[in-house]
Every structure is written in C-alpha cells, then in structure tokens.
Scaffold this motif. Structure first.
Motif, PDB file in Angstrom:
ATOM      1  N   MET A   8      15.306 -28.176 -13.919  1.00 33.59           N
ATOM      2  CA  MET A   8      14.251 -27.891 -12.942  1.00 33.59           C
ATOM      3  C   MET A   8      14.837 -27.555 -11.574  1.00 33.59           C
ATOM      4  O   MET A   8      14.333 -26.712 -10.851  1.00 33.59           O
ATOM      5  N   LYS A   9      15.921 -28.251 -11.213  1.00 30.98           N
ATOM      6  CA  LYS A   9      16.562 -27.974  -9.937  1.00 30.98           C
ATOM      7  C   LYS A   9      17.057 -26.542  -9.876  1.00 30.98           C
ATOM      8  O   LYS A   9      16.966 -25.881  -8.829  1.00 30.98           O
ATOM      9  N   GLU A  10      17.568 -26.045 -10.994  1.00 22.99           N
ATOM     10  CA  GLU A  10      18.051 -24.667 -11.041  1.00 22.99           C
ATOM     11  C   GLU A  10      16.910 -23.692 -10.796  1.00 22.99           C
ATOM     12  O   GLU A  10      17.063 -22.680 -10.100  1.00 22.99           O
ATOM     13  N   ALA A  11      15.725 -23.981 -11.359  1.00 20.96           N
ATOM     14  CA  ALA A  11      14.568 -23.107 -11.170  1.00 20.96           C
ATOM     15  C   ALA A  11      14.119 -23.097  -9.718  1.00 20.96           C
ATOM     16  O   ALA A  11      13.685 -22.064  -9.196  1.00 20.96           O
ATOM     17  N   LEU A  12      14.245 -24.235  -9.033  1.00 21.30           N
ATOM     18  CA  LEU A  12      13.876 -24.294  -7.619  1.00 21.30           C
ATOM     19  C   LEU A  12      14.819 -23.470  -6.746  1.00 21.30           C
ATOM     20  O   LEU A  12      14.470 -23.110  -5.614  1.00 21.30           O
ATOM     21  N   GLN A  13      15.996 -23.174  -7.269  1.00 20.23           N
ATOM     22  CA  GLN A  13      16.985 -22.402  -6.523  1.00 20.23           C
ATOM     23  C   GLN A  13      17.062 -20.946  -6.982  1.00 20.23           C
ATOM     24  O   GLN A  13      17.909 -20.193  -6.504  1.00 20.23           O
ATOM     25  N   HIS A  14      16.165 -20.544  -7.868  1.00 19.08           N
ATOM     26  CA  HIS A  14      16.192 -19.191  -8.416  1.00 19.08           C
ATOM     27  C   HIS A  14      15.989 -18.159  -7.309  1.00 19.08           C
ATOM     28  O   HIS A  14      15.323 -18.423  -6.300  1.00 19.08           O
ATOM     29  N   SER A  15      16.543 -16.961  -7.520  1.00 16.50           N
ATOM     30  CA  SER A  15      16.440 -15.917  -6.490  1.00 16.50           C
ATOM     31  C   SER A  15      15.031 -15.355  -6.347  1.00 16.50           C
ATOM     32  O   SER A  15      14.671 -14.838  -5.288  1.00 16.50           O
ATOM     33  N   LYS A  16      14.205 -15.479  -7.397  1.00 17.88           N
ATOM     34  CA  LYS A  16      12.847 -14.949  -7.344  1.00 17.88           C
ATOM     35  C   LYS A  16      11.862 -16.024  -6.859  1.00 17.88           C
ATOM     36  O   LYS A  16      11.783 -17.104  -7.444  1.00 17.88           O
ATOM     37  N   PRO A  17      11.095 -15.716  -5.793  1.00 14.98           N
ATOM     38  CA  PRO A  17      10.114 -16.688  -5.299  1.00 14.98           C
ATOM     39  C   PRO A  17       9.106 -17.111  -6.356  1.00 14.98           C
ATOM     40  O   PRO A  17       8.683 -18.276  -6.378  1.00 14.98           O
ATOM     41  N   SER A  18       8.741 -16.196  -7.252  1.00 10.61           N
ATOM     42  CA  SER A  18       7.743 -16.527  -8.266  1.00 10.61           C
ATOM     43  C   SER A  18       8.243 -17.612  -9.205  1.00 10.61           C
ATOM     44  O   SER A  18       7.476 -18.472  -9.660  1.00 10.61           O
ATOM     45  N   VAL A  19       9.534 -17.606  -9.488  1.00  9.22           N
ATOM     46  CA  VAL A  19      10.121 -18.631 -10.357  1.00  9.22           C
ATOM     47  C   VAL A  19      10.160 -19.969  -9.625  1.00  9.22           C
ATOM     48  O   VAL A  19       9.850 -21.021 -10.198  1.00  9.22           O
ATOM     49  N   ARG A  20      10.530 -19.927  -8.354  1.00 14.77           N
ATOM     50  CA  ARG A  20      10.565 -21.161  -7.559  1.00 14.77           C
ATOM     51  C   ARG A  20       9.155 -21.736  -7.408  1.00 14.77           C
ATOM     52  O   ARG A  20       8.964 -22.956  -7.466  1.00 14.77           O
ATOM     53  N   LEU A  21       8.187 -20.859  -7.225  1.00  8.45           N
ATOM     54  CA  LEU A  21       6.794 -21.303  -7.093  1.00  8.45           C
ATOM     55  C   LEU A  21       6.336 -22.004  -8.359  1.00  8.45           C
ATOM     56  O   LEU A  21       5.701 -23.065  -8.313  1.00  8.45           O
ATOM     57  N   ARG A  22       6.655 -21.412  -9.494  1.00  3.52           N
ATOM     58  CA  ARG A  22       6.268 -21.989 -10.778  1.00  3.52           C
ATOM     59  C   ARG A  22       6.952 -23.343 -10.987  1.00  3.52           C
ATOM     60  O   ARG A  22       6.338 -24.285 -11.499  1.00  3.52           O
ATOM     61  N   ALA A  23       8.213 -23.440 -10.598  1.00  7.29           N
ATOM     62  CA  ALA A  23       8.941 -24.700 -10.762  1.00  7.29           C
ATOM     63  C   ALA A  23       8.286 -25.808  -9.941  1.00  7.29           C
ATOM     64  O   ALA A  23       8.105 -26.932 -10.421  1.00  7.29           O
ATOM     65  N   ALA A  24       7.923 -25.493  -8.691  1.00 11.40           N
ATOM     66  CA  ALA A  24       7.266 -26.491  -7.841  1.00 11.40           C
ATOM     67  C   ALA A  24       5.909 -26.879  -8.414  1.00 11.40           C
ATOM     68  O   ALA A  24       5.518 -28.053  -8.385  1.00 11.40           O
TER      69      ALA A  24
END
Length: 208
Positions: free
Chosen positions: A1-17
């Motif tokens: 999950m931490k990796e998803a929060l650091q993803h380059s795409k905002p949409s992926v980070r948004l989904r992770a949060a």
C-alpha cells in the motif's frame, strides 16, 4: 500500500488513500503522514486527510501534533488541516501562539482555520486577540482566510475590529474594515480593496 501512495500517477495515489480509509488500519498511519508531507495534488491530500480521520483519534491526534511541531511547512499545514477535521479536544494544544503567526502563509492559514474549530468554549476572545495581530498580513487570499476565521468567532471580534480600524497602518485599517463588513453581511464577500479605497478617501459612516 505504501508503494501505491508513492506512485507517479495521482489517480493511483488517490485510490490507495481511498482504500486505506475504507478499511482503516493504524498500521498505515506512518505511510499516510509521510505522504501528507510531500503530496502535491490537492484531491489526494484531501483523501489522505479523510483516511487519517477514519483512524482512531487516540492514535492519530498525538502524531499530528508532532507533525505540527516538528514537520516541514506542508507537513505542518496538512496536519493542522487534519486536526481541524478530527474535532478532538486534545488537538487544541497544537494551535500555539507561534503557529498562528507562522511565517509560512499556508501554515498560518491552516492554523487559523483549525483554531476557530478547536478553540475551547470561553477562549474565543483570547484567540481573537491573537489573530488580530495578523491583520494586514499578506495578499488577498491570506487576508480573506484570516477574516473568515475571525468572523467565525462571532461578536467577540467587534471591539477588536473597532480598535484595529483606527490603526496607524493603512493595511491593518483596511483589513479590519473589510472584516467588519464581512461580519455584518457574511454573504457580501470579502472586499478589502474597496475598504482600502474608502480608507484612502477618508469616507466613513458619519460622512455627509
């Protein structure tokens, strides 16, 4: 999950949060706080705040207070914003005199907004006095934030505004006058530039 929060795409980070907030787990607290300190996207930051307030306040509030004390500018600003959403009484200790006058405008604005939400009953007047020292500070957006915070405190600001309206500093006078107008009519909007024009012309309610 931490990796998803650091993803380059905002949409992926948004989904992770979103996923973290949907299934709250205190084990994600560190990752959420770390991301808050650096996240550039407003929508993602809001989702991070939502995920944080879904966690137990007993776990999040002490850590958020630490962020306000020791974090960088964005970490402090975001922590104050999140504390205002928790509405936990213990969060008030984060709103110190120094953070209310923080040299970073975004930190100060977050502190003002948090302060009027978290202020204990009976302390509104003292808070208004502290906030009044910032009248005249910054540009239009900063001054509007302060005025809105002051107006949220209600009638306790009236005497302070009258005093500030006679300040020798024209920026303070105009800001006080614009805040007073906003207090009288919250739907009228914030018109500090009109207040400056009126002040420069020497116009007042008794003219004519």
């Amino acid at each position: 999950m931490k990796e998803a929060l650091q993803h380059s795409k905002p949409s992926v980070r948004l989904r992770a949060a979103l996923d973290i907030g949907t299934s709250p787990d205190p084990r994600h607290l560190d990752a959420l706080l770390e991301r808050c300190a650096v996240e550039p996207d407003f929508q993602v930051r809001e989702m991070l705040t939502w995920a944080l307030i879904r966690l137990p306040a007993s776990a999040t509030v002490p850590r958020l207070i630490e962020e306000v004390r020791w974090g960088g500018a964005q970490a402090r600003s975001q922590a104050l914003h999140t504390l205002s959403k928790t509405k936990d009484e213990s969060a008030w200790e984060a709103v110190t005199s120094s953070v209310l006058i923080d040299p970073d405008d975004e930190v100060a604005r977050s502190a003002w907004r948090a302060a009027v939400v978290l202020v204990p009953a009976g302390s509104e007047s003292a808070l208004a006095t502290k906030l009044s020292t910032q009248l005249g500070r910054g540009g239009h957006d900063v001054q509007r934030s302060l005025s809105r915070a002051l107006v949220a405190l209600g009638s306790v600001i009236e005497e302070m505004l009258r005093e500030a309206a006679s300040s020798t500093d024209p920026a303070v006078r105009a800001h006080a006058q614009a805040t007073e107008a906003l207090l009288r009519d919250p739907d009228a909007g914030f018109a500090v530039f009109e207040a400056k024009r009126v002040d420069a012309l020497g116009v007042n309610d008794s003219a004519g």
